[in-house]
Motif scaffolding. Sequence first.
Motif, mmCIF file in Angstrom:
data_model
loop_
_atom_site.group_PDB
_atom_site.id
_atom_site.type_symbol
_atom_site.label_atom_id
_atom_site.label_comp_id
_atom_site.label_asym_id
_atom_site.label_seq_id
_atom_site.Cartn_x
_atom_site.Cartn_y
_atom_site.Cartn_z
ATOM 1 N N LEU A 115 -0.324 0.339 5.753
ATOM 2 C CA LEU A 115 -0.028 -0.271 4.460
ATOM 3 C C LEU A 115 1.453 -0.153 4.122
ATOM 4 O O LEU A 115 2.025 -1.041 3.477
ATOM 5 C CB LEU A 115 -0.880 0.371 3.370
ATOM 6 N N ARG A 116 2.081 0.927 4.559
ATOM 7 C CA ARG A 116 3.517 1.083 4.285
ATOM 8 C C ARG A 116 4.320 0.048 5.073
ATOM 9 O O ARG A 116 5.241 -0.573 4.521
ATOM 10 C CB ARG A 116 3.959 2.490 4.647
ATOM 11 N N PHE A 117 3.979 -0.144 6.355
ATOM 12 C CA PHE A 117 4.711 -1.110 7.171
ATOM 13 C C PHE A 117 4.498 -2.529 6.650
ATOM 14 O O PHE A 117 5.439 -3.334 6.584
ATOM 15 C CB PHE A 117 4.250 -1.023 8.629
ATOM 16 N N VAL A 118 3.266 -2.844 6.265
ATOM 17 C CA VAL A 118 2.968 -4.173 5.736
ATOM 18 C C VAL A 118 3.735 -4.406 4.435
ATOM 19 O O VAL A 118 4.304 -5.491 4.214
ATOM 20 C CB VAL A 118 1.447 -4.325 5.506
ATOM 21 N N SER A 119 3.765 -3.401 3.575
ATOM 22 C CA SER A 119 4.458 -3.542 2.295
ATOM 23 C C SER A 119 5.959 -3.679 2.487
ATOM 24 O O SER A 119 6.624 -4.464 1.798
ATOM 25 C CB SER A 119 4.158 -2.330 1.411
#
Length: 222
Positions: free
Chosen positions: A105-109
Amino acid sequence: MTFDAPSPILTRLAATSLVIGGVLFALYQFVRPFTDTAETMASTAWLASHLFAIGAFTLITLGLSWLPQTLRGTLGHRSAISAVIVSVLGIGLTLPYYGAETFMLRFVSQHALDTGDRSVVALADTLHTDIVATGLFAVGLLLLGAAAVLAAGAVTKSGHASVWSAAPFALGFVLLLPQFFTPQPIRMVHGVLLTAGCVLVARTLVRAGRTTSRATNEPVPV
């Protein structure tokens, strides 16, 4: 039949693992952003808080793994063994979900912030609603709750702790799953409860280790 006394050093390390794990879980609840936006999920606070949670579960399970050795020769020994087995199964099902939340989720965000394409943030909802991911996560949390109840029962039956001193640890883990559906202030209180429970069990671990060391030549009930 005789048994070797638990190592005082390993007993203290196990107790320390429990205390640090409890503190990390409280930090997770206090540091975690409670809005799932691209900005918050890409933030350092998001990364740090979820790493705190991963560290908490790992250290608490590690601390519990020494419980059977310190309760050798007591009525709580078998329950302690069961607690360790169930906790390992629980953490095995829990941590993959935390890994996805921490990194995916951090990379996607971050990608959404870099490109301006906010549509990819919808992947967060996909993770949170996926039946396999959330199902395994829920089962893992329930197993951790069961392990905590077994551990609390073990130290109580051993005679090294009262029901009331073991109860916060069991209650904190039993409430692991429900607390995810509560507002931030309640989750913070839950973090403090779990920390207190870990400290009490750690204290019991040290006390039991000392008692067992003085009884190394006593027979082990079978």
